[in-house]
Write a protein that holds these residues in place. Structure first.
Motif, PDB file in Angstrom:
ATOM      1  N   GLU A  55       1.229  -3.684  -8.352  1.00  0.00           N
ATOM      2  CA  GLU A  55       2.258  -3.667  -7.319  1.00  0.00           C
ATOM      3  C   GLU A  55       2.069  -4.764  -6.278  1.00  0.00           C
ATOM      4  OE1 GLU A  55       1.924  -0.091  -9.542  1.00  0.00           O
ATOM      5  OE2 GLU A  55       0.405  -1.046  -8.272  1.00  0.00           O
ATOM      6  N   SER A 108       8.541  -5.278  -8.556  1.00  0.00           N
ATOM      7  CA  SER A 108       7.293  -5.611  -9.254  1.00  0.00           C
ATOM      8  C   SER A 108       7.396  -5.424 -10.754  1.00  0.00           C
ATOM      9  CB  SER A 108       6.137  -4.772  -8.695  1.00  0.00           C
ATOM     10  OG  SER A 108       4.908  -5.138  -9.285  1.00  0.00           O
ATOM     11  N   HIS A 149       5.911  -6.811  -5.149  1.00  0.00           N
ATOM     12  CA  HIS A 149       6.229  -5.792  -4.147  1.00  0.00           C
ATOM     13  C   HIS A 149       5.554  -6.097  -2.819  1.00  0.00           C
ATOM     14  CE1 HIS A 149       7.499  -2.092  -2.423  1.00  0.00           C
ATOM     15  NE2 HIS A 149       6.298  -1.531  -2.432  1.00  0.00           N
TER      16      HIS A 149
END
Length: 438
Positions: free
Chosen positions: A286, A35, A290
């Motif tokens: 995130e 990320s 991610h």
């Protein structure tokens, strides 16, 4: 074209040095690789557009001695070995394993090139947050709120130099009685996630805080369980190999990166077209890369297409009158963090520390205990016993520290500890009781 403001809230709980697999500091290494590093490329290409916060507790970990070296070891050694083991178990998915491995190799190159992540993030960071991401309306005392606010703001000023008063309320948890304390600390602007009936605004409170209501419908196009990331073309972030690699798409087929990227660009175009007026949306950083592998591609395309500008105030109405505590958790109230015993545990430790002469260690253990992440992870049941064990250990350590025991376990947490905000003589008169938990 309608103006769109995007707030990215960048946060990880204090996991550096607290466990590795399956729960612990590898969460941070994964967030860096999947990320933060890809996002930096997008932010560098579109400077000044996104409103970005980095929580003090995340910054504490990113600057901890040896942390980035351990991250590089993870990326250089652990991940290649795990890809090799998965290649033995899933020979039919060789292309997907090679694609995944290449992303980690790219992260190594990027981290080696960029080095100090706080330094390279600095040009993009404008907002700060509470020291350890506590749900501020659930703290027991004004002194406890001041400790979180002043420690976090001092951390931001030392690392990033300037601050214009933009503040991310952890979990968007707001209550009217916070406004005076926020103003006292220098906060001018924050976001709230109210029910649809209150989503007009922005508003200004009696204390002079600008409350910007988030566009929940816009957020849900991405954040809802049926939002864009659930499409069958995207990489499945839940179906993982034994070594936590994602090799399949949501529709069960082997993952096709070109198909996923094409879907992300199409969804970005639909997202931009969906707004019929100015809007402010906010996401956990995130999410992009991610939790949603193609999210960085989506964000990049949004920034290319939309009139994106930082959150600002052109006008504001008076506050909407009596409002209840709110958050972006279940029910838009505080129940996600107030259910169970943890909220009472946090409050009892805070009151014990306020009634004593707390050492720096006691206050750092208290700050660690107050993190919103433990209650959230317990509520979602996604991290086994790890959050409960962490919370129980910090609770016990508060009282151990109050009894005089010493430890350097939290030496990297809250280096700008604003102890004065908690122990100044006037705080005994600032206790609040009877605060609503919902």
């Amino acid at each position: 074209m309608n103006r769109l403001s995007i707030v990215l809230h960048t946060h990880m709980p204090y996991v550096e040095g607290f466990g590795t697999w399956p729960f612990g500091e590898e969460w941070l290494w994964e967030a860096i690789a999947t990320s933060y590093l890809p996002l930096l490329d997008v932010l560098d290409a579109h400077p000044g557009k996104v409103t970005l916060s980095i929580t003090p507790v995340l910054a504490d970990q990113l600057e901890a001695p040896g942390a980035l070296e351990r991250c590089l070891t993870f990326l250089r050694e652990i991940r290649p070995a795990s890809h090799g083991l998965d290649a033995v178990d899933h020979p039919q998915l060789a292309a997907q394993i090679a694609y995944s491995a290449a992303h980690y190799e790219s992260a190594v190159e990027s981290l080696e090139r960029r080095g100090d992540l706080l330094a390279v993030f600095a040009p993009h960071v404008s907002w700060t947050s509470a020291a350890t991401h506590a749900v501020l309306p659930l703290l027991a005392t004004d002194a406890g709120v001041r400790l979180q606010l002043e420690t976090g703001i001092a951390s931001h000023r030392r690392r990033f130099g300037t601050w214009d008063g933009g503040f991310w309320l952890p979990e968007c948890a707001h209550a009217p009685w916070l406004d005076g304390l926020l103003e006292e600390a220098g906060v001018h602007l924050t976001c709230v996630d109210w029910s649809a009936s209150l989503q007009a605004g922005p508003y200004t409170t009696e204390a002079g805080i600008f409350l910007v209501a988030l566009d929940r419908a816009g957020i849900d196009r991405v954040w809802d369980a049926r939002g864009y990331p659930s499409h069958g073309d995207y990489r499945d972030s839940h179906r993982l190999t034994e070594r936590a690699h994602a090799l399949w798409a949501n529709d069960g087929q082997p993952y096709d990166p070109e198909r996923g990227a094409a879907r992300a660009r199409a969804d970005a175009e639909a997202f931009v077209a969906s707004f019929d007026g100015p809007a402010v949306v906010a996401f956990d950083t995130e999410l992009f890369g991610h939790h949603w592998h193609e999210g960085v591609t989506f964000l990049q395309r949004v920034l290319e297409l939309a009139d994106v500008a930082p959150v600002g105030i052109d006008h504001a109405s008076d506050g909407p009158g009596e409002i209840a505590p709110s958050s972006w958790g279940a029910g838009r109230d505080l129940r996600t963090w107030s259910r169970g015993e943890l909220a009472w545990t946090q409050r009892s430790a805070e009151l014990a520390a306020l009634g004593a002469d707390p050492s720096d260690r006691a206050l750092r253990e208290l700050l660690a205990l107050q993190s919103s992440d433990w209650a959230f992870l317990i509520d979602s049941a996604t991290a086994g016993d790890y959050p409960r064990e962490r919370a129980e250990a910090h609770y016990q350590n508060v009282f151990a520290a109050l009894a005089g025991e010493s430890s350097d376990e939290l030496r990297n947490l809250a280096p700008e500890l604003a102890k004065w905000a908690f122990v100044q003589p006037c705080v005994q008169a600032s206790r609040r009781t009877g605060r609503s938990f919902s």
